[in-house]
Design an enzyme around this catalytic site. Structure first.
Site, PDB file in Angstrom:
ATOM      1  N   SER A  95       0.767  -1.122   0.142  1.00  0.00           N
ATOM      2  CA  SER A  95       0.032   0.136   0.008  1.00  0.00           C
ATOM      3  C   SER A  95       1.017   1.125   0.058  1.00  0.00           C
ATOM      4  O   SER A  95       0.622   2.203  -0.549  1.00  0.00           O
ATOM      5  CB  SER A  95      -0.999  -0.008   1.321  1.00  0.00           C
ATOM      6  OG  SER A  95      -1.937  -1.047   1.039  1.00  0.00           O
ATOM      7  N   GLU A  96       1.897   1.278   0.758  1.00  0.00           N
ATOM      8  CA  GLU A  96       2.836   2.508   0.964  1.00  0.00           C
ATOM      9  C   GLU A  96       4.348   1.929   1.182  1.00  0.00           C
ATOM     10  O   GLU A  96       4.543   1.342   1.843  1.00  0.00           O
ATOM     11  CB  GLU A  96       2.391   3.319   1.811  1.00  0.00           C
ATOM     12  CG  GLU A  96       1.907   4.537   1.406  1.00  0.00           C
ATOM     13  CD  GLU A  96       0.276   4.619   0.962  1.00  0.00           C
ATOM     14  OE1 GLU A  96      -0.183   5.357   0.129  1.00  0.00           O
ATOM     15  OE2 GLU A  96      -0.293   3.906   1.809  1.00  0.00           O
ATOM     16  N   THR A  97       4.834   2.912   0.588  1.00  0.00           N
ATOM     17  CA  THR A  97       6.457   2.708   1.088  1.00  0.00           C
ATOM     18  C   THR A  97       6.721   4.132   1.602  1.00  0.00           C
ATOM     19  O   THR A  97       6.514   5.063   0.892  1.00  0.00           O
ATOM     20  CB  THR A  97       7.543   2.400  -0.055  1.00  0.00           C
ATOM     21  OG1 THR A  97       7.216   1.011  -0.825  1.00  0.00           O
ATOM     22  CG2 THR A  97       9.057   2.498   0.363  1.00  0.00           C
TER      23      THR A  97
ATOM     24  N   ILE B 194       1.702  10.116  -2.447  1.00  0.00           N
ATOM     25  CA  ILE B 194       0.582  10.169  -1.520  1.00  0.00           C
ATOM     26  C   ILE B 194       0.929  11.298  -0.602  1.00  0.00           C
ATOM     27  O   ILE B 194       1.863  11.742   0.027  1.00  0.00           O
ATOM     28  CB  ILE B 194       0.163   9.007  -0.628  1.00  0.00           C
ATOM     29  CG1 ILE B 194      -0.038   7.574  -1.518  1.00  0.00           C
ATOM     30  CG2 ILE B 194      -1.017   9.244   0.377  1.00  0.00           C
ATOM     31  CD1 ILE B 194      -1.160   7.959  -2.392  1.00  0.00           C
TER      32      ILE B 194
END
Length: 263
Positions: A45-47, A69
Site C-alpha cells: 500500500s505504501e513505502t 501520497i
C-alpha cells in the site's frame, strides 16, 4: 547503492494482519523516480521514505505503487516503529510532511504508538457524484467530503461489510478516495477504504482517513475517545481521540522483514 528496508505490519499486534508498509531511512532524498520505482517493486500500500534530520526530527514522504501520497497514517506508524526500535530510550519523534505539516509521534508505555494528526473532519455534501452513487452496491444514508476522500455513511454495520465497490467507477472520483463507515456493535465505528485512483482496490488499514472519521463519529456519538476497526480482510484496530484541532490515532505494529535492496 545499497539501502536498508524494513517491512512493518501496522495497526496490529500480529504478523500478517493490519497494513504492511515498507520503510527506508536515508540521509538524503533519493530521486522521485527512484522512490516511485522502489514503491512499485515493493507492491505494498505504501513505502515510506524518511530523511533523518537529527535523532528526533525527520522528514517523511509516502509512495503507493501508483503515485506519491499526500498523507499516510499506517506508514507513519511503521516508520515510527522502526525508529523507536533502533533508538533505545527515545519516546517522541517529530515528522514533517509537505502536505500536512508537523506530525508528532509518541511511544506510549502500553505498547501503542500515538500519532498526532490534523483534524480533517469532513463536511456534508448534497451534490453527490453519479460515479460514487453507481460505484457502490448499497445506497448511502449520508455523504461527506474532506481533502482526502468521500465519506459514505451507512445505517447498518452489515452494509459496510457487504458493500461491493465498482472500482472502475470510483476511479473517476480522482483525486478523491472513498471510505464507507457505520456505527459498530463491537467498536465505536467501523470502516472500509477504497482507493483505486491512488493506490489499489481496498486498503487494509488507513490511518490518515481516521483524522476525518474520528471527529465525525465523535460528534455523532458525543464522545472524544473512540475505538475503531477497519474491516478489510487483514483488519486493523485504531484508538482515536480528538482534542480541538488535533486527532490522536494510536496503534501497534510488528516487524515482518529487515533486509537490503540494491538500486
Amino acid at each position: 547503492m545499497e539501502l536498508t528496508i524494513n517491512v512493518i505490519d501496522a495497526f496490529t499486534d500480529a504478523t500478517f494482519k493490519g497494513n504492511p508498509a515498507a520503510v527506508i531511512i536515508t540521509e538524503n532524498w533519493l530521486s522521485v523516480d527512484l522512490m516511485q520505482s522502489i514503491a512499485v517493486e515493493n507492491n505494498l500500500s505504501e513505502t515510506a521514505f524518511v530523511k533523518k534530520i537529527d535523532n528526533q526530527h525527520y522528514e517523511i514522504r509516502w509512495f503507493s505503487p501508483i503515485t506519491e501520497i499526500d498523507f499516510c497514517g499506517h506508514a507513519t506508524l511503521a516508520a515510527s516503529f522502526v525508529i523507536f526500535s533502533k533508538s533505545n530510550g527515545l519516546k517522541t519523534i517529530n515528522f514533517f510532511a509537505k502536505a500536512v505539516g508537523d506530525l508528532s509521534v509518541t511511544k506510549m508505555d502500553n505498547g501503542y504508538i500515538q500519532m498526532s494528526f490534523p483534524n480533517r473532519k469532513p463536511k456534508v455534501i448534497d451534490d453527490i457524484p453519479l460515479a460514487l452513487l453507481n460505484g457502490l452496491s448499497i445506497k448511502p444514508a449520508e455523504v461527506l467530503l474532506n481533502d482526502q476522500g468521500y465519506f459514505v455513511v451507512y445505517e447498518q454495520e452489515a452494509d459496510v461489510l457487504n458493500v461491493i465497490p465498482n472500482n472502475e467507477l470510483l476511479k473517476q472520483l480522482a483525486p478523491f478516495d472513498v471510505v464507507v463507515t457505520s456505527k459498530s456493535s463491537e467498536y465505536d465505528f467501523i470502516s472500509r477504504y477504497f482507493w483505486p485512483a491512488n493506490g489499489g482496490d481496498e486498503d487494509p488499514v488507513t490511518g490518515s482517513i481516521h483524522s476525518g472519521l474520528a471527529p465525525y463519529w465523535a460528534s455523532k456519538l458525543n464522545k472524544s475517545k473512540l475505538i475503531a476497526y477497519q474491516a478489510s480482510k487483514r483488519g486493523g484496530k485504531l484508538i482515536c481521540s480528538i482534542e480541538g484541532s488535533k486527532v490522536y490515532i494510536s496503534g501497534k505494529a510488528v516487524q515482518y522483514l529487515e533486509g537490503k535492496i540494491t538500486v
